[in-house]
Design an enzyme around this catalytic site. Structure first.
Site, short mmCIF file in Angstrom:
data_model
loop_
_atom_site.label_atom_id
_atom_site.label_comp_id
_atom_site.label_asym_id
_atom_site.label_seq_id
_atom_site.Cartn_x
_atom_site.Cartn_y
_atom_site.Cartn_z
N LYS A 1 0.80 -1.23 0.00
CA LYS A 1 0.00 0.00 0.00
C LYS A 1 0.83 1.28 0.00
O LYS A 1 0.40 2.29 -0.54
CB LYS A 1 -0.94 -0.02 1.18
CG LYS A 1 -1.94 -1.16 1.06
CD LYS A 1 -3.17 -0.82 1.82
CE LYS A 1 -4.25 -1.77 1.46
NZ LYS A 1 -5.52 -1.28 1.96
N LYS B 1 -2.43 2.11 9.39
CA LYS B 1 -2.86 1.06 8.44
C LYS B 1 -1.71 0.14 8.08
O LYS B 1 -0.57 0.59 7.94
CB LYS B 1 -3.40 1.70 7.15
CG LYS B 1 -4.64 2.55 7.37
CD LYS B 1 -5.03 3.32 6.11
CE LYS B 1 -5.77 2.46 5.11
NZ LYS B 1 -6.33 3.30 4.01
N GLY C 1 -8.96 -6.29 3.67
CA GLY C 1 -10.09 -6.71 4.49
C GLY C 1 -10.21 -5.92 5.80
O GLY C 1 -10.84 -6.39 6.74
N GLY C 2 -9.63 -4.73 5.83
CA GLY C 2 -9.76 -3.88 7.01
C GLY C 2 -8.93 -4.34 8.21
O GLY C 2 -9.05 -3.78 9.29
N HIS D 1 -15.77 -2.82 7.38
CA HIS D 1 -15.01 -2.58 6.15
C HIS D 1 -15.37 -3.55 5.03
O HIS D 1 -14.67 -3.60 4.03
CB HIS D 1 -13.49 -2.61 6.41
CG HIS D 1 -13.05 -1.62 7.45
ND1 HIS D 1 -13.27 -0.27 7.32
CD2 HIS D 1 -12.44 -1.78 8.64
CE1 HIS D 1 -12.81 0.35 8.38
NE2 HIS D 1 -12.30 -0.55 9.20
N GLU E 1 -6.56 2.79 -2.27
CA GLU E 1 -5.84 1.62 -2.81
C GLU E 1 -6.35 1.30 -4.21
O GLU E 1 -7.38 1.81 -4.64
CB GLU E 1 -6.00 0.40 -1.90
CG GLU E 1 -7.39 -0.17 -1.86
CD GLU E 1 -7.45 -1.55 -1.19
OE1 GLU E 1 -6.41 -2.24 -1.12
OE2 GLU E 1 -8.54 -1.93 -0.75
N ARG F 1 -7.83 -6.49 -10.08
CA ARG F 1 -8.64 -7.68 -10.41
C ARG F 1 -10.08 -7.24 -10.64
O ARG F 1 -10.41 -6.08 -10.45
CB ARG F 1 -8.59 -8.64 -9.22
CG ARG F 1 -9.05 -7.94 -7.93
CD ARG F 1 -9.31 -8.89 -6.79
NE ARG F 1 -9.43 -8.17 -5.53
CZ ARG F 1 -10.52 -7.58 -5.08
NH1 ARG F 1 -11.62 -7.56 -5.81
NH2 ARG F 1 -10.53 -6.96 -3.92
N VAL G 1 -16.15 -7.91 -6.73
CA VAL G 1 -17.46 -8.52 -6.48
C VAL G 1 -18.57 -7.68 -7.12
O VAL G 1 -19.49 -8.20 -7.75
CB VAL G 1 -17.71 -8.64 -4.95
CG1 VAL G 1 -19.10 -9.18 -4.67
CG2 VAL G 1 -16.65 -9.49 -4.28
N ARG H 1 -25.49 -7.83 -1.58
CA ARG H 1 -24.73 -9.08 -1.38
C ARG H 1 -25.53 -10.00 -0.46
O ARG H 1 -25.76 -9.67 0.70
CB ARG H 1 -23.37 -8.80 -0.75
CG ARG H 1 -22.47 -7.97 -1.63
CD ARG H 1 -21.05 -8.02 -1.11
NE ARG H 1 -20.21 -7.06 -1.80
CZ ARG H 1 -18.89 -7.05 -1.74
NH1 ARG H 1 -18.25 -7.96 -1.02
NH2 ARG H 1 -18.19 -6.13 -2.38
#
Ligand code: ADP
Length: 449
Positions: free
Chosen positions: A118, A159, A165-166, A236, A288, A292, A295, A338
């Site tokens: 990151k 961070k 994934g937080g 998150h 970030e 890819r 979802v 979702r």
């Protein structure tokens, strides 16, 4: 140009099915891989060939690079689509495939590495002209943590460099919280990612999460497909996403989209990617980039009519993009819910057998799911069992349609998050598009018994 004739889908669940559908449409043969727990999965049934790659734990199957490469060789697959999660952002996997002469449907290993760290990602974003959250220049250590926090100004967020994934993320509201936040973030980062390194950012109080979809051909041509608003999150994790964002106007959309497309051109980025921002008081702050498919990609497909997996396969085979920026137009509004196999209040996973399954239909409705009546949800993987995507000419029409569709959706035998969406679609703040990244957690806290 290397033609792709057989794709191995290195994933499971709804995304494996999603990729399989694109391959079928393009006339490309498909190979499903699966763990012993997924032998009855829908993507396995529908694929031309399937290979069992190991026992249920992901590390022994979906994350097992050797088994996946062996499956490619046995079946003669000439390309791999990694889906999201699992090996989709694993640079080593991309390298190994390339060494075996197999096409990785995604960016170069170098770009995966660049964005996977990151701190490097943020430095790259600055160089490419993308606005970032004010923060530390690189890693913070026990020596410079206090001074850095004073310079940035409290509250600050610590961070993990290797984050995802937080995890490994801690807020320090004041100087007295700083030491503990720093130590906890490092410990969490070390446990989750095997790398304790952390950096620091200004903690934004009430931002929205807005992300831009990009696709590049790897030769210096790249386009954007507008943004998605993913502010409705719990821990998150995104729960409900919409495109376009209710918070942006056309000028803002085209401005941030162009900044991202230009950055991708400079990088010579190949494949689909998402540039994620926090948005507050009219300003965008890069957090970030995901290298890819995401979802929530179907809401972008709904409003642009462009199949992102087709584009991924095209650019991986060297055929270039099927559209230019000028040809992209945005139509109406789309929302994704979702559907997780979880208690809609406590979010405790609810694996088990689906006894009855009825997916809704009608104009503007898309259900991406591998679930069916009699399907047994294995307890080993994430709890996403499907995605409901609704499209309308306006946001109001989309919300009306979503309300109708949620009433039609039946999943019996397990608990799902469907009732949560019934509450959300009836909520006034949601109707107004008036929410930030904290809204959902505040709402859940407020309305829990
Ligand atoms: P991860 O890769 O672990 O998901 P991200 O950098 O993508 O980490 O951030 C995840 C979420 O954390 C964001 O969507 C947002 O809700 C919150 N977040 C991240 N950075 C900040 C910040 N500087 N201020 C406030 N919230 C933040």
């Amino acid at each position: 140009m290397s033609t792709i004739s057989k794709i191995l889908i290195a994933n499971r669940g709804e995304i494996a099915l999603r990729v399989l559908r694109a391959c079928k449409e393009l006339g490309i043969a498909t190979v499903a891989v699966h763990s012993t727990a997924d032998a009855d999965a829908m993507h396995v049934r529908l694929a031309d060939e399937s290979v069992c790659i190991g026992p249920p734990p992901s590390r022994d199957s979906y994350l097992n690079i050797h088994q996946i490469v062996a499956a490619c060789e046995i079946t003669g697959a000439d390309a791999v689509h990694p889906g999201y999660g699992f090996l989709s952002e694993n640079a080593k996997f991309a390298d190994i495939l390339e060494a075996h002469g197999i096409t990785f449907i995604g960016p170069t290993a170098e770009h995966i590495r660049l964005m996977g760290d990151k701190i490097t990602a943020k430095q790259t974003a600055v160089e490419l002209g993308i606005p970032v959250v004010p923060g530390s220049d690189g890693e913070v250590t026990s020596e410079n943590v206090l001074e850095t926090a004073r310079q940035i100004g409290f509250p600050v967020l610590i961070k993990a460099t290797a984050g995802g994934g937080g995890r490994g993320m801690k807020v320090a509201k004041t100087e007295s919280d700083l030491e503990e936040a720093f130590n906890t973030a490092r410990t969490e980062a070390a446990a989750a990612f095997g790398n304790p390194a952390v950096y620091m950012e200004k903690y934004l109080g009430k931002p929205r999460h807005i992300e831009v979809q990009v696709v590049g051909d790897g030769a210096g041509n790249a386009i954007h497909l507008g943004e998605r608003d993913c502010s409705l999150q719990r821990r998150h994790q995104k729960v409900w996403e919409e495109a376009n964002s209710p918070a942006l106007n056309v000028e803002q959309r085209m401005r941030i989209g162009q900044i991202c497309a230009d950055a991708m051109k400079k990088m010579k980025y190949r494949g689909a990617g998402t540039v994620e921002f926090l948005y507050e008081n009219g300003e965008f702050y890069f957090i970030e980039m995901n290298t890819r498919l995401q979802v929530e990609h179907p809401i972008t497909e709904a409003i642009t009519g462009i199949d992102l997996v087709h584009e991924q396969i095209r650019v991986a085979s060297g055929a270039g993009l099927s559209v230019t920026q000028d040809e992209i137009t945005f139509h109406g509004h789309a929302i994704e819910c979702r559907i997780n196999a979880e208690d809609p209040r406590t979010f405790v996973p609810s694996p088990g057998t689906i006894t009855h399954f009825h997916a809704p239909g009608g104009l503007g409705v898309r259900v991406d799911s591998g679930a069916y009546a009699g399907y047994k949800i294995p307890p080993y993987y994430d709890s996403l069992i499907g995605k409901l995507i609704v499209h309308g000419r306006t946001r109001v029409e989309c919300m009306m349609r979503l309300r109708r569709v949620l009433d039609e959706f039946v999943v019996d035998g397990i608990k799902t998050t469907l009732p949560l969406f019934q509450d959300l679609v009836a909520n006034q703040d949601i109707a107004n598009g008036d929410y930030d990244i904290h809204w959902l957690e505040d709402y859940l806290a407020r309305t829990s018994a």
